[in-house]
Design a protein around this motif. Structure first.
Motif, mmCIF file in Angstrom:
data_model
loop_
_atom_site.group_PDB
_atom_site.id
_atom_site.type_symbol
_atom_site.label_atom_id
_atom_site.label_comp_id
_atom_site.label_asym_id
_atom_site.label_seq_id
_atom_site.Cartn_x
_atom_site.Cartn_y
_atom_site.Cartn_z
ATOM 1 N N ILE A 161 -0.722 -0.239 -0.988
ATOM 2 C CA ILE A 161 -1.726 -0.288 -0.023
ATOM 3 C C ILE A 161 -1.266 -1.210 0.904
ATOM 4 O O ILE A 161 -1.576 -1.034 2.140
ATOM 5 C CB ILE A 161 -3.082 0.075 -0.462
ATOM 6 C CG1 ILE A 161 -3.251 1.402 -1.329
ATOM 7 C CG2 ILE A 161 -4.246 -0.262 0.503
ATOM 8 C CD1 ILE A 161 -4.761 1.399 -1.841
ATOM 9 N N ALA A 164 1.703 -0.199 2.766
ATOM 10 C CA ALA A 164 1.123 0.567 4.083
ATOM 11 C C ALA A 164 0.592 -0.024 5.326
ATOM 12 O O ALA A 164 0.810 0.505 6.543
ATOM 13 C CB ALA A 164 0.267 1.845 3.396
ATOM 14 N N HIS A 165 -0.475 -0.673 4.808
ATOM 15 C CA HIS A 165 -1.223 -1.480 5.958
ATOM 16 C C HIS A 165 -0.379 -2.253 6.815
ATOM 17 O O HIS A 165 -0.494 -2.414 8.099
ATOM 18 C CB HIS A 165 -2.504 -2.161 5.315
ATOM 19 C CG HIS A 165 -3.681 -1.500 5.144
ATOM 20 N ND1 HIS A 165 -4.297 -0.774 6.122
ATOM 21 C CD2 HIS A 165 -4.148 -1.064 4.173
ATOM 22 C CE1 HIS A 165 -5.431 0.122 5.476
ATOM 23 N NE2 HIS A 165 -5.138 -0.045 4.101
ATOM 24 N N LEU A 181 -4.845 4.937 8.457
ATOM 25 C CA LEU A 181 -4.924 5.226 6.984
ATOM 26 C C LEU A 181 -5.942 5.909 6.282
ATOM 27 O O LEU A 181 -7.046 5.021 5.939
ATOM 28 C CB LEU A 181 -4.224 4.339 6.259
ATOM 29 C CG LEU A 181 -2.723 3.795 6.475
ATOM 30 C CD1 LEU A 181 -2.390 2.366 5.869
ATOM 31 C CD2 LEU A 181 -1.713 4.812 6.117
ATOM 32 N N THR A 184 -5.052 7.824 1.201
ATOM 33 C CA THR A 184 -3.841 7.343 0.549
ATOM 34 C C THR A 184 -3.301 7.680 -0.663
ATOM 35 O O THR A 184 -2.249 7.557 -1.363
ATOM 36 C CB THR A 184 -3.770 5.891 0.458
ATOM 37 O OG1 THR A 184 -4.859 5.378 -0.345
ATOM 38 C CG2 THR A 184 -3.833 4.854 2.005
ATOM 39 N N LEU A 187 0.005 9.764 -0.540
ATOM 40 C CA LEU A 187 0.971 8.734 -0.335
ATOM 41 C C LEU A 187 1.425 8.107 -1.494
ATOM 42 O O LEU A 187 2.536 7.799 -1.854
ATOM 43 C CB LEU A 187 0.621 7.780 0.832
ATOM 44 C CG LEU A 187 1.567 6.965 1.522
ATOM 45 C CD1 LEU A 187 2.536 7.737 2.272
ATOM 46 C CD2 LEU A 187 0.794 5.776 2.346
ATOM 47 N N SER A 191 5.072 8.299 -3.634
ATOM 48 C CA SER A 191 6.053 7.267 -3.628
ATOM 49 C C SER A 191 6.102 6.568 -5.001
ATOM 50 O O SER A 191 7.247 6.135 -5.348
ATOM 51 C CB SER A 191 5.502 6.034 -2.877
ATOM 52 O OG SER A 191 4.153 5.742 -3.310
ATOM 53 N N LEU A 198 7.779 4.832 -0.278
ATOM 54 C CA LEU A 198 6.499 4.918 0.456
ATOM 55 C C LEU A 198 6.554 4.625 1.976
ATOM 56 O O LEU A 198 6.342 5.518 2.820
ATOM 57 C CB LEU A 198 5.680 3.772 -0.108
ATOM 58 C CG LEU A 198 4.199 3.586 0.759
ATOM 59 C CD1 LEU A 198 3.074 3.671 -0.393
ATOM 60 C CD2 LEU A 198 4.282 2.614 1.663
ATOM 61 N N LEU A 199 7.748 3.924 2.410
ATOM 62 C CA LEU A 199 7.896 3.524 3.691
ATOM 63 C C LEU A 199 8.661 4.798 4.439
ATOM 64 O O LEU A 199 8.383 5.100 5.588
ATOM 65 C CB LEU A 199 8.663 2.168 3.944
ATOM 66 C CG LEU A 199 8.080 0.943 3.586
ATOM 67 C CD1 LEU A 199 8.750 -0.251 3.652
ATOM 68 C CD2 LEU A 199 6.733 0.739 4.478
ATOM 69 N N LEU A 202 5.944 7.426 5.063
ATOM 70 C CA LEU A 202 5.330 7.118 6.282
ATOM 71 C C LEU A 202 5.930 7.138 7.462
ATOM 72 O O LEU A 202 5.560 7.628 8.421
ATOM 73 C CB LEU A 202 5.107 5.499 6.243
ATOM 74 C CG LEU A 202 3.607 4.999 5.536
ATOM 75 C CD1 LEU A 202 3.528 3.559 5.617
ATOM 76 C CD2 LEU A 202 2.458 5.691 6.257
#
Length: 422
Positions: A161, A164-165, A181, A184, A187, A191, A198-199, A202
Motif C-alpha cells: 500500500i 502504491a501511494h 486509491l 486496494t 490490487l 500482485s 503491483l506497479l 497500476l
C-alpha cells in the motif's frame, strides 16, 4: 517512449527502499555492513519482485564502487572472465572490490560458477547473486561456502500500500493525473507480494483510463486484468502462482488439472528441474506413507530428466504428475516432523537416556553409558519394548497415522508390537 513505472520508481537509497526491514532496517545486519563500508560476497534468495536487483544497485551506489551486472540467462563463462579482467584493471591500492551482480545465478552451470571461485576468494570481486531458487540446490558448494545467504520475503500489505501511494503521488507522470486509491484488495491480491507486479498492474489500469479522474476500485482492477491477462505477467512472474496451482491439483487428486498446469509450465519455458524438484517434495509431503513408491518414482523422474533432457523429459514429468495425482494421500510424515520440531524448540536439548548412549571408552562404561540397553535383534520379531526418548516426553506421539491402506497396515503391525500404544 517513457520508462515503465517500476523502473521510474526504482529506489536509489536505502531510505527509499520498501520492505526487508529484517535485513536493511535500523540495526539490521545488511544495514550495518553497508554503513561500515565493507560487505562480503552474498546471495539474495527470494521470490520475484521483492527488491533483489534494487538492493544490489543501492549497495553499489552507497559504497561508490564499480558495479558490473550479468544475467545468467544470456551470459557465459567468457562474459564472466571478461568482467573479472575489467575488475582487476579497475582496482587500486586500498580501494573497495568492484561488485559483480549476477541475476538468476541459479541458472549458471557448474563451469560458469567455477569461473567465479578464484575471483571471489581473492577479493578481486565482491559477488552479489540473486536467486528465486534455494541456493543449496542450485549453487555449487565451494561457491556457497564463500557467500552469506540472505532471505528476502514477499512484501506485506502495508509495504504494498505504501508503494502504491508513492506511485500515484511521487511518480513524475502519475502525479500529474488525478488518481484516487479507493480500494486496494484486488490490487494486493493480484500482485501477491510482488512489488514489480503491483506497479505493472497500476500502470496498466491507469493508462487504460483516459478520464480526468481515475478512481481505482477492486472492480476496475479485476476487469482490466481480465481484459489483458498477460499484460501484468511480464517476465514470467506467474511462475509461483502456476506452480502453486500445480501442486494443489496433485494434492487434490485431480490429474487433469495437474496436467493442465504442467502444460502451462512446459509451454512457458519453465526450468524442468524446478518442476521435478516440486514433484519430489509433493511425493513426500502430500502422498507420503499412503504410497511410499511415489517418492521413489519422483526421484527417478528427477534423475531420468537429467539423463534424457528435453523435449522427451516432458513425458517423464507427465507420467510422474499423473501417478502422484492419482495416489492416495497422507501428510502424516510432514505433520509429525513439524510437531516434533515444535516440541524440540519448546523443551530444548533434553538429555539422551543413558541406556541409549554409545560407550566407546572405559570411562563412559563406568558412567553407565549403554547399560541395560536391549538389542532388538536378540528378541522375538526383532523387537523388545523399552524407552527410546527422554523421560520428560515419554508417551508423546508425533506420528499420527491416517486412514489409508498403507498406514492402516503399518498401525496393525505396531499394535502387535507395542499393544496399547497405537
Amino acid at each position: 517512449m517513457s520508462q515503465p513505472l517500476a523502473e521510474r520508481l526504482r529506489p536509489r537509497t536505502l531510505d527509499e527502499y520498501i520492505g526487508q526491514k529484517h535485513l536493511v532496517g535500523e540495526g539490521a545486519i545488511l544495514r550495518k555492513m553497508i554503513d561500515s563500508g565493507r560487505i562480503p560476497s552474498f546471495l539474495l534468495w527470494g521470490p520475484p519482485g521483492v527488491g533483489k536487483t534494487t538492493l544490489a544497485q543501492i549497495i553499489a551506489n552507497t559504497l561508490d564502487t564499480p558495479f558490473y551486472t550479468l544475467s545468467a540467462i544470456n551470459s557465459g563463462v567468457k562474459d564472466v572472465r571478461e568482467v573479472i579482467e575489467q575488475a582487476k584493471k579497475s582496482q587500486f591500492f586500498d580501494t573497495r572490490s568492484p561488485i559483480l551482480f549476477i541475476d538468476e545465478i541459479h541458472r549458471f552451470s557448474k563451469s560458469q560458477q567455477d569461473s567465479l571461485l578464484n575471483a571471489v576468494e581473492t577479493g578481486v570481486i565482491t559477488l552479489i547473486g540473486a536467486t528465486t531458487e534455494n541456493p543449496s540446490f542450485e549453487v555449487i558448494r565451494p561457491l556457497l561456502s564463500r557467500c552469506q545467504v540472505y532471505v528476502l520475503q514477499s512484501l506485506d500489505k502495508s509495504d504494498l500500500i505504501e508503494l502504491a501511494h508513492r506511485a500515484v503521488t511521487q511518480d513524475t507522470i502519475l502525479k500529474q493525473r488525478n488518481i484516487e486509491l479507493q480500494e486496494t484488495n484486488a490490487l494486493l491480491r493480484f500482485s501477491g507480494g510482488d512489488a514489480r507486479k503491483l506497479l505493472n498492474i497500476l500502470d496498466l489500469v491507469i493508462n487504460a483510463d483516459t478520464s480526468d479522474k481515475v478512481i481505482l476500485t477492486d472492480k476496475l482492477v479485476t476487469e482490466r486484468l481480465q481484459e489483458n491477462p498477460a499484460a501484468y505477467d511480464k517476465g514470467g512472474e506467474m511462475h509461483y502462482d502456476i506452480i502453486s496451482a500445480f501442486i494443489k491439483s496433485i494434492r487434490g487428486s485431480d490429474p487433469d488439472a495437474a496436467i493442465y498446469w504442467l502444460a502451462r509450465m512446459v509451454a512457458g519455458g519453465e526450468d524442468p528441474k524446478f518442476i521435478a524438484r516440486r514433484l519430489v517434495i509433493s511425493a513426500a509431503e502430500d502422498i507420503g506413507l499412503a504410497n511410499p513408491n511415489a517418492l521413489l518414482l519422483a526421484n527417478a523422474c528427477f534423475d531420468t530428466l537429467q539423463k534424457i533432457g528435453w523435449p522427451e523429459g516432458r513425458i517423464v514429468l507427465a507420467e510422474t504428475t499423473i501417478y502422484l495425482a492419482t495416489s492416495p494421500k497422507s501428510n502424516s510424515a510432514y505433520m509429525s516432523i513439524d510437531e516434533a520440531i515444535a516440541l524440540v524448540n519448546e523443551t530444548g536439548n533434553l538429555p539422551v537416556p543413558l541406556h541409549l548412549r554409545n560407550a566407546p571408552t572405559k570411562l563412559m562404561k563406568e558412567l553407565d553409558y549403554g547399560k541395560n540397553y536391549k538389542y532388538a535383534h536378540s528378541f522375538k520379531n526383532n523387537f523388545v519394548q523399552q524407552d527410546y526418548v527422554p523421560k520428560e516426553i515419554k508417551g508423546r506421539q508425533f506420528w499420527k497415522p491416517q486412514q489409508n491402506a498403507s498406514e492402516i497396515k503399518i498401525v496393525e503391525w505396531l499394535k502387535k508390537l507395542w499393544k496399547d500404544r497405537y
